[in-house]
Design an enzyme around this catalytic site. Structure first.
Site, short mmCIF file in Angstrom:
data_model
loop_
_atom_site.label_atom_id
_atom_site.label_comp_id
_atom_site.label_asym_id
_atom_site.label_seq_id
_atom_site.Cartn_x
_atom_site.Cartn_y
_atom_site.Cartn_z
CG HIS A 108 -1.45 16.59 -25.25
ND1 HIS A 108 -2.16 17.69 -25.65
CD2 HIS A 108 -2.34 15.72 -24.51
CE1 HIS A 108 -3.23 17.18 -25.47
NE2 HIS A 108 -3.45 16.26 -24.79
CG ASP A 158 -3.00 21.51 -25.31
OD1 ASP A 158 -2.01 21.94 -24.66
OD2 ASP A 158 -2.87 20.53 -26.04
CG HIS A 163 1.68 14.74 -30.62
ND1 HIS A 163 2.20 14.68 -29.48
CD2 HIS A 163 0.41 15.65 -30.39
CE1 HIS A 163 1.60 15.18 -28.38
NE2 HIS A 163 0.30 15.72 -28.91
CG ASP A 221 0.39 21.17 -26.58
OD1 ASP A 221 -0.32 21.43 -27.36
OD2 ASP A 221 0.15 19.81 -26.20
ZN LIG Z 1 -1.52 19.11 -26.80
#
Ligand SMILES: [Zn+2]
Length: 317
Positions: free
Chosen positions: A176, A250, A138, A174
């Site tokens: 996200h 996750d 990120h 991941d």
């Molecule tokens: Zn994540």
């Protein structure tokens, strides 16, 4: 197999959903395995971080002069310990990339420390290398976000490019979206970015990866693995000279920040698919851990440890 790890990856963040203790617990769990050798990273140099990040942002990180909104966006309290811990993680991913691709063979830097003594790894030691950390996808050039101060994989990819590698693939699984990574390489056709993630989750703004697979909420193992089997060949068709795999824990069904429904067995099969596909193509592989926020810390540790075990099994051949 080589695993790059430092005790300083465990960073005191106060009460926080990001359990940095996971790194130490994973290393402890794997410490007795004869097929895994732990090596200590060096912190990434500020000049290496500057291959991706802006001078202004790095100065604020170094000096602790981030503004309030920048700290809010990073979602981590600033401390010198935090900056050093993450610089080490970036260094770990760089070192893993250099070892996996053989770019460090024969140089002084390839003398990695094992149990306090120097040794020179053999070729077979580092076709697959695991930084026990990283996957900080990120982080953008000019700001950190979502627990990611520096984008370790992007920095490592830029270091490899500087050393003459042309094509790189980043396989980000991941839960996200890999927003920072997608943004950094948006206009670099040499780097294939694949992000397979939960569509309706953080981050809201998802810059375009080379290939985005946005999954609906609640996807189970079978659908997930089917989508992966479709997406992965597209990344491999790029003929990468190194693959970075972000094996986030996750997508797990009991994750606090994820909304997919993968089982631990499904995640292990996911890892095996990626690792075996890359290995079968003879491409150097760096496996980073990325996110993991299961309600039970032990689940997160077990999922990450299983990832590293799968990599070690593949490295044994
Ligand atoms: Zn994540």
């Amino acid at each position: 197999m080589l695993a790059v790890y430092s005790n300083r990856y465990q960073i005191d963040l106060g009460l926080h959903v990001f359990p940095t203790a996971k790194y130490r617990l994973i290393a402890e769990r794997l410490s007795q395995r004869p097929d895994i050798t732990f090596v200590e990273p060096e912190p990434a140099a500020w000049a290496e971080l500057a291959l991706v990040h802006t001078a202004e942002y790095l100065a604020k990180m170094r000096d602790g002069t981030l503004g309030e909104t920048e700290v809010d966006q990073l979602e981590l309290p600033w401390s010198a310990e935090m900056v050093e811990g993450f610089r080490l993680m970036v260094g770990g991913t760089i070192q893993a990339g250099l070892l996996a691709t053989g770019l460090e063979v024969g140089s002084q830097k390839s003398k990695v420390r094992r149990n306090g003594s120097d040794f020179r790894p053999q070729t077979s030691d580092f076709e697959v290398v695991c930084p026990v950390g990283g996957g900080l996808h990120h982080a953008f050039p000019n700001h950190g976000e979502g627990f990611c101060p520096f984008n370790d994989v992007a920095v490592a990819a830029r270091v490899l490019q500087d050393r003459g590698l042309v094509r790189i693939a980043i396989v980000d699984l991941d839960v996200h979206h890999g927003n920072g990574t997608a943004f950094i390489f948006e206009s670099d056709p040499r780097v294939f970015t694949l992000s397979m993630h939960q569509q309706h989750n953080y981050p809201v703004w998802k810059p375009r990866s080379t290939l985005d697979v946005g999954l609906p909420d609640g996807v189970h193992d079978a659908t997930y693995l089917r989508e992966l089997e479709r997406a992965l060949p597209q990344a491999m068709a790029h003929r990468p000279q190194c693959v970075f795999f972000l094996a986030g824990a996750d997508p797990y069904e009991d994750d606090q920040l994820g909304g997919l429904r993968l089982t631990r067995d499904g995640l292990r099969r996911r890892d095996r698919v990626v690792i075996e596909t890359v290995r079968a193509a003879g491409v150097p592989l760096v496996v980073t851990l990325a996110g993991g926020y299961a309600r039970r810390l032990d689940d997160t540790v077990s999922i990450h440890a299983a990832t590293i075990e799968e990599a070690a099994a593949a490295a044994r051949g």
